[in-house]
Design an enzyme around this catalytic site. Structure first.
Site, mmCIF file in Angstrom:
data_model
loop_
_atom_site.group_PDB
_atom_site.id
_atom_site.type_symbol
_atom_site.label_atom_id
_atom_site.label_comp_id
_atom_site.label_asym_id
_atom_site.label_seq_id
_atom_site.Cartn_x
_atom_site.Cartn_y
_atom_site.Cartn_z
ATOM 1 C CD GLU A 6 -2.915 -1.000 0.021
ATOM 2 O OE1 GLU A 6 -3.200 0.129 -0.421
ATOM 3 O OE2 GLU A 6 -3.341 -2.047 -0.485
ATOM 4 C CD GLU B 190 -3.235 -2.905 -6.884
ATOM 5 O OE1 GLU B 190 -2.718 -3.610 -5.984
ATOM 6 O OE2 GLU B 190 -3.741 -1.787 -6.665
#
Length: 465
Positions: free
Chosen positions: A324, A404
């Site tokens: 993250e 991602e």
């Protein structure tokens, strides 16, 4: 002849209506085709993938397969009833215009001014909210209390659900009415370049909402508490300091009261960031079970029964957070904000040319010359730009998947390769995520690469580094 006049010479209300309905049907039939491809995967996949044979039991694999199958079949029914049947019928029979005229009547009955577009639009919003609630509620109830309940994810009682819905409804109305009123007012007084002022206003409102939502709004629905002092908190603070992440607060949200699904995220602007961990992400953080306490348990520990003992070890939680924080360090958040603002400006720019175009309103039953701003926004943003929205959404999906992979690689370079793989597998298992997907369905629908794709990329990165 200007652009609007050229359009008017070629298009009529009927042509626009048939275009809108045709595109809605085409898009939904395509998406139904993709879902059916995935349904076939659920029905024919009977073996655990080789990559997961040591982590995923056949029992859990079958549970995930049946969960995915139930969700897909539910989405097919919902899509057919709402998007393929109901929405085209509403457009064809001019339901939106009927609701506008009914809103004018209600405005007068409420001793307001029916000639005021802002006041009538506010009443229309209330009407649309009620209609949407009636249409969606049966599906929401089924999803929560039948589908999610069947597969062990729903933690809501009926009372909790009702209170949650009432809070959401009240909040939605409280926020929407003043914002919509301001939007209409800006269009009315903004002159030829009103779309610039409209874009600036929406940008400011979005920035304000992002700032106040986690502080004032989110706590209305869930309980947030600081993460207890201990090894995990210390490790997160050290990781944040290492990356120069401006961590201000570290919270745990009691998401287990609502669902058994897991997640983690950060929020905040500039030099003040907050990290939020779902309690379902953390191992042994469930409802106290006295008889399950071990000799190693410290005071205050709350343990789940062994069969429900889900979540990640501290090192795996760190790997998830490293991923993250990779989004932040690599500028993904900033890039997404810039892209969304450019997209929004283009939308408002086009709206500035199209919202005076009479056939757009005639297409859904409005009388000649009647062009309510709110209705124009709904028609143009939702339906006229339907094809453009679909292309942009797909492009953002492709970009999201790229981000991602980059965030995974970032966590990997920090030394969390093995822990990240373990965490991804555990989260996939805890959330009953099915590991096998049809390539076309996944490419269109998934903003994240699949578990197997991410594991494969992590392995490839190991070989090259």
């Amino acid at each position: 002849m200007d652009f609007t006049s050229q359009l008017k010479s070629y298009l009529s209300g009927d042509v626009i209506l048939y275009y809108i309905i045709g595109f809605i049907l085409l898009e939904n039939v395509f998406e139904l085709y993709l879902i059916m491809r995935q349904v076939n995967v659920y029905k024919t996949s009977k073996k655990v993938p080789v990559e997961l044979k040591n982590e995923l039991t056949m029992e859990t694999f079958d549970k995930a397969r049946l969960y995915g199958l139930d969700k897909s079949q539910f989405s097919i029914v919902k899509s057919i009833l709402l998007e393929v049947i109901l929405v085209p019928l509403e457009l064809y029979y001019g339901v939106l215009s009927l609701m506008w005229y009914k809103s004018q009547e209600l405005t007068a009955q409420l001793n307001l001014n029916p000639d005021s577009e802002i006041q009538t639009s506010c009443v229309l919003i209330l009407v649309l909210t009620v209609v949407s609630l009636v249409k969606e509620m049966p599906f929401t109830i089924y999803s929560v209390f039948v589908l999610e309940e069947k597969h062990g994810f729903n933690k809501q009682t009926a009372g909790f659900f009702v209170i949650d819905q009432l809070k959401s409804l009240a909040l939605s109305i409280t926020l929407t009415l003043p914002i919509a009123s301001a939007v209409i007012y800006i269009v009315q007084i903004g002159g030829q370049y009103f779309f610039v002022w409209l874009w600036l206003f929406v940008g400011i409102v979005t920035l304000l909402f992002v700032t106040i939502y986690p502080v004032f709004i989110a706590p209305l629905f869930d309980t947030y508490r600081p993460l207890d002092d201990g090894p995990l908190r210390k490790s997160i603070e050290e990781l944040s300091a290492k990356l120069k992440f401006p961590l201000k607060q570290l919270y745990v949200v009691e998401g287990s009261k609502r669902s058994a699904h897991s997640n983690a995220y950060f929020y905040g602007l500039w030099g003040s960031k907050r990290i939020v961990l779902f309690d379902t992400l953390l191992i042994n953080k469930g409802k106290p079970i006295e008889e399950n306490k071990s000799e190693d348990a410290t005071e205050g520990d709350t343990l789940l029964p062994a069969k429900d003992n889900k979540g990640c070890e501290d090192s795996e939680v760190l790997a998830v957070l490293a991923h993250e924080l990779g989004h932040w360090k690599l500028g993904h958040v900033t890039k997404n904000i810039i892209i969304s603002q450019v997209h929004l400006f283009l939308m408002f720019f086009a709206f500035g040319y199209l919202f005076h175009f009479d056939p757009v309103y005639r297409a859904v039953g409005f009388k000649e010359g009647e062009k309510p701003v709110l209705v124009g926004l709904i028609l143009i943003f939702t339906y006229i730009f339907g094809a453009y929205n679909s292309l942009i959404t797909f492009a953002m999906t492709v970009l999201s998947r790229k981000f991602e992979y980059q965030a995974d690689e970032f966590a990997q370079k920090l030394g969390y390769s093995n822990e990240l793989s373990k965490a991804l597998i555990k989260l996939n298992i805890d959330n009953l995520g099915f590991p096998i997907y049809d390539w076309m369905y996944s490419s269109w629908s998934h903003s994240h690469p699949t578990l197997l794709q991410r594991m494969d990329r992590l392995k490839q990165n190991k070989k090259t580094n």
